[in-house]
Design an enzyme around this catalytic site. Sequence first.
Site, PDB file in Angstrom:
ATOM      1  N   LYS A  88     -17.250  -8.200 -13.684  1.00 52.56           N
ATOM      2  CA  LYS A  88     -18.562  -8.258 -14.344  1.00 52.56           C
ATOM      3  C   LYS A  88     -18.467  -8.965 -15.701  1.00 52.56           C
ATOM      4  CE  LYS A  88     -19.221  -3.781 -14.592  1.00 52.56           C
ATOM      5  NZ  LYS A  88     -17.916  -3.303 -14.128  1.00 52.56           N
ATOM      6  N   ARG A  97     -25.018   3.056 -15.927  1.00 49.52           N
ATOM      7  CA  ARG A  97     -23.900   3.576 -15.137  1.00 49.52           C
ATOM      8  C   ARG A  97     -24.268   4.882 -14.442  1.00 49.52           C
ATOM      9  NH1 ARG A  97     -19.437   0.815 -18.064  1.00 49.52           N
ATOM     10  NH2 ARG A  97     -17.480   1.265 -17.028  1.00 49.52           N
ATOM     11  N   ARG A 131      -4.245  -6.127 -16.145  1.00 53.11           N
ATOM     12  CA  ARG A 131      -5.185  -6.744 -17.080  1.00 53.11           C
ATOM     13  C   ARG A 131      -4.679  -6.632 -18.514  1.00 53.11           C
ATOM     14  NH1 ARG A 131     -11.502  -5.173 -16.819  1.00 53.11           N
ATOM     15  NH2 ARG A 131     -10.939  -3.259 -17.896  1.00 53.11           N
ATOM     16  N   ARG A 173      -5.489  -2.137 -22.443  1.00 54.69           N
ATOM     17  CA  ARG A 173      -6.418  -1.089 -22.853  1.00 54.69           C
ATOM     18  C   ARG A 173      -5.881   0.271 -22.434  1.00 54.69           C
ATOM     19  NH1 ARG A 173     -12.303  -2.935 -20.773  1.00 54.69           N
ATOM     20  NH2 ARG A 173     -12.277  -0.769 -20.118  1.00 54.69           N
ATOM     21  N   ARG A 202     -11.329   6.481 -13.375  1.00 57.19           N
ATOM     22  CA  ARG A 202     -12.499   5.605 -13.581  1.00 57.19           C
ATOM     23  C   ARG A 202     -13.110   5.190 -12.240  1.00 57.19           C
ATOM     24  NH1 ARG A 202     -10.090   0.932 -16.862  1.00 57.19           N
ATOM     25  NH2 ARG A 202     -12.208   0.149 -17.107  1.00 57.19           N
TER      26      ARG A 202
HETATM   27  P1  AMP Z   1     -16.083  -0.764 -19.563  1.00 55.43           P
HETATM   28  O1  AMP Z   1     -15.544  -1.643 -20.621  1.00 55.43           O
HETATM   29  O2  AMP Z   1     -17.477  -1.159 -19.123  1.00 55.43           O
HETATM   30  O3  AMP Z   1     -15.145  -0.598 -18.397  1.00 55.43           O
HETATM   31  O4  AMP Z   1     -16.257   0.692 -20.213  1.00 55.43           O
HETATM   32  C1  AMP Z   1     -15.138   1.378 -20.732  1.00 55.43           C
HETATM   33  C2  AMP Z   1     -15.500   2.844 -20.933  1.00 55.43           C
HETATM   34  O5  AMP Z   1     -16.594   2.946 -21.857  1.00 55.43           O
HETATM   35  C3  AMP Z   1     -15.984   3.579 -19.690  1.00 55.43           C
HETATM   36  O6  AMP Z   1     -14.905   4.065 -18.901  1.00 55.43           O
HETATM   37  C4  AMP Z   1     -16.790   4.714 -20.318  1.00 55.43           C
HETATM   38  O7  AMP Z   1     -15.949   5.702 -20.867  1.00 55.43           O
HETATM   39  C5  AMP Z   1     -17.462   4.008 -21.487  1.00 55.43           C
HETATM   40  N1  AMP Z   1     -18.764   3.431 -21.109  1.00 55.43           N
HETATM   41  C6  AMP Z   1     -19.090   2.102 -21.105  1.00 55.43           C
HETATM   42  N2  AMP Z   1     -20.366   1.939 -20.730  1.00 55.43           N
HETATM   43  C7  AMP Z   1     -20.857   3.174 -20.471  1.00 55.43           C
HETATM   44  C8  AMP Z   1     -22.116   3.660 -20.028  1.00 55.43           C
HETATM   45  N3  AMP Z   1     -23.132   2.833 -19.746  1.00 55.43           N
HETATM   46  N4  AMP Z   1     -22.268   4.995 -19.878  1.00 55.43           N
HETATM   47  C9  AMP Z   1     -21.258   5.848 -20.157  1.00 55.43           C
HETATM   48  N5  AMP Z   1     -20.035   5.465 -20.554  1.00 55.43           N
HETATM   49  C10 AMP Z   1     -19.833   4.131 -20.729  1.00 55.43           C
END
Ligand code: AMP
Length: 213
Positions: A13, A88, A127, A160, A171
């Site tokens: 994404k 989400r 990654r 990360r 996740r």
């Molecule tokens: P991402 O970079 O999109 O994979 O997000 C990393 C982490 O941020 C996720 O595993 C969640 O802990 C948190 N996070 C990001 N976006 C959201 C969201 N829309 N709702 C809840 N937690 C989020």
Amino acid sequence: MILVLLGPPGSGKGTQAKRLVKERNWPQLSTGDMLRNAIAEGTPLGLEAKTFMDRGALVSDSIAIGLVDERVSRPDCENGFILDGFPRTIPQAEALDRILLKKGRKVDWAFLFEVDDRELVRRLSGRRTCPKCNAMFHVDTMQPKRDGICDHCGAKLIQRPDDSAEVISKRLSVYHDWTSPLAEYYRRQDKLIALDATRAANEVNQAISAALA
Ligand code: AMP
């Protein structure tokens, strides 16, 4: 145009959002990046979010909704934007619809990035991310020009904390439990476009362009 990029972590994404930013000049609204920035700045919100993020759990809907509500009101979102990692959960999707409705706007399309879990584990565990500009690389398939250094800004790449094996599986299960029902939510609104996102980034990009055309 308002686009939602929906899909599991590691499905590409962020990569596609960055390409769309370049091609269409719409900003990328990544709640993950916003939260990581808050952590880097040491804000109270960042400190609260970190405990959830480090173990692969979602932060509360109210935090995520608050971030997006504030962000979509900025002038650079007027011509459109790309939501990456938001919504989400169903309550987040409903809140987004309400926020946009108040502005007389709506989500145009939701792209669903389909990739199986085995491939996601391979992608996420290899990654490497730039903590400064959020660019992403992969130890096998997208190596930086200089080992461990971001091609774009020269910062040192990191893994990360939530790309560790244990947190990846958490996740993915969070995605299946909480986020995957959003496909049905957008399908019912006739907005869902499913993509085979196991393909190379260029091919996925072409499929998105074709759908938007
Ligand atoms: P991402 O970079 O999109 O994979 O997000 C990393 C982490 O941020 C996720 O595993 C969640 O802990 C948190 N996070 C990001 N976006 C959201 C969201 N829309 N709702 C809840 N937690 C989020």
